[in-house]
Write a protein that holds these residues in place. Sequence first.
Motif, mmCIF file in Angstrom:
data_model
loop_
_atom_site.group_PDB
_atom_site.id
_atom_site.type_symbol
_atom_site.label_atom_id
_atom_site.label_comp_id
_atom_site.label_asym_id
_atom_site.label_seq_id
_atom_site.Cartn_x
_atom_site.Cartn_y
_atom_site.Cartn_z
ATOM 1 N N GLN A 142 0.834 -1.207 0.000
ATOM 2 C CA GLN A 142 0.000 0.000 0.000
ATOM 3 C C GLN A 142 0.867 1.254 0.000
ATOM 4 O O GLN A 142 0.621 2.209 -0.747
ATOM 5 N N SER B 291 1.153 4.178 -3.000
ATOM 6 C CA SER B 291 0.580 5.511 -2.783
ATOM 7 C C SER B 291 1.633 6.623 -2.831
ATOM 8 O O SER B 291 1.320 7.783 -2.632
ATOM 9 N N THR C 163 -2.894 5.557 5.050
ATOM 10 C CA THR C 163 -2.220 4.384 5.600
ATOM 11 C C THR C 163 -2.532 4.256 7.084
ATOM 12 O O THR C 163 -2.381 5.211 7.846
#
Lengths: 122, 259
Positions: free
Chosen positions: B84, B88, B125
């Motif tokens: 993730q 990002s 996050t």
Amino acid sequence: MAAPSSYKDRNFLAVIGDEDTVTGLLLAGIGHVTTGANATRNFLVVDPKTEIEKVEKAFDEMTARKDIGILLINQHVAERIRYKIDMYTAAFPAVLEIPSKDHPYDPEKDSVLKRVKKLFGE
Amino acid sequence: MSGAGNREAVFPTRQSLGIMKAKLKGAETGHSLLKRKSEALTKRFREITRRIDEAKRKMGRVMQIAAFSLAEVTYATGGQIGYQVQESVKAARFRIRSKQENVSGVQLPAFESYITEENNDFGLTGLGRGGQQVQKCRDVYGKAVETLVELASLQTAFVILDDVIKIVNRRVAAIEHVIIPRTENTIKYINSELDELDREEFYRLKKVKNNKKKALDEADAERAKLKEQEGEEGEQLTITGSDEPADILADEEEKDVIF
């Protein structure tokens, strides 16, 4: 001697390392992804299955880039392309070997510390 | 190193002797200056290597703490966040700029880290859980990267100084072992040539004087001989009766020749 133009534009850090190291450093905010046709990332995740050629290629690309001031590389990854790191003597970008979670830092293997030792004849 | 072969191709004249002496003086001044520069750089270099050694050890500890805090994040979020995070990433928040530092005429760059506050790629996050740990981890890693940046600037300074010191030392050695002996040899050569010329000149003058003296003596002897002959002839002439030229000669000089 380095001309001013050779380091004035170097704003970013780059990292080659295992997933944990890269994640941590990205969380710190060093990640930079350029958009456009030839999008580049300034980080590379290396796991034991990654081929050496790929690491070498990333190393060459990152050291050739003009906007990177510091290249961080995990020591156990550096160990795999040791000859390339030993050959690399340019001042910019500075190549820095860092420890990783699974591999504690060993000063004996560091290219720069080896040079320090050699210079002082220890 | 020494010997007649190792000298500059100059004509042994007083002018080039002057030039060589000036050159030797310049080389000696340059040598002492460069030596001092090399010493100053080496001092700095040793300090930097010591600090690198320290910083490398410190980095080991800092990275260990950082890795531990990442482990906390993994535990708190309950899974790998690596993917993730990697996806990002857009623009760097943590950047570096370089500034210069002047050490004995050598420009040493130093990195300085700064954080651009406007962009935050990881807003989401750890949104579900573990947000606090993520934040803490970011801080810890931020500090770790600062240490790394510091170490990197030390290392860059090390690499540059290493090069510069090598160049300076090479120059010092070149002046000490090539230029100065060669200039001294040239001066020696010119001096010996000039001395040789002096001796030659002296000898030549002596010779010329001798020759002149010899020539004079010979001329004298010749004249005397001539006179004698002429005297005899005059005698004969007086005998023959035509006394006019004989009288003139006899009156002028060399009365002693005439009996």
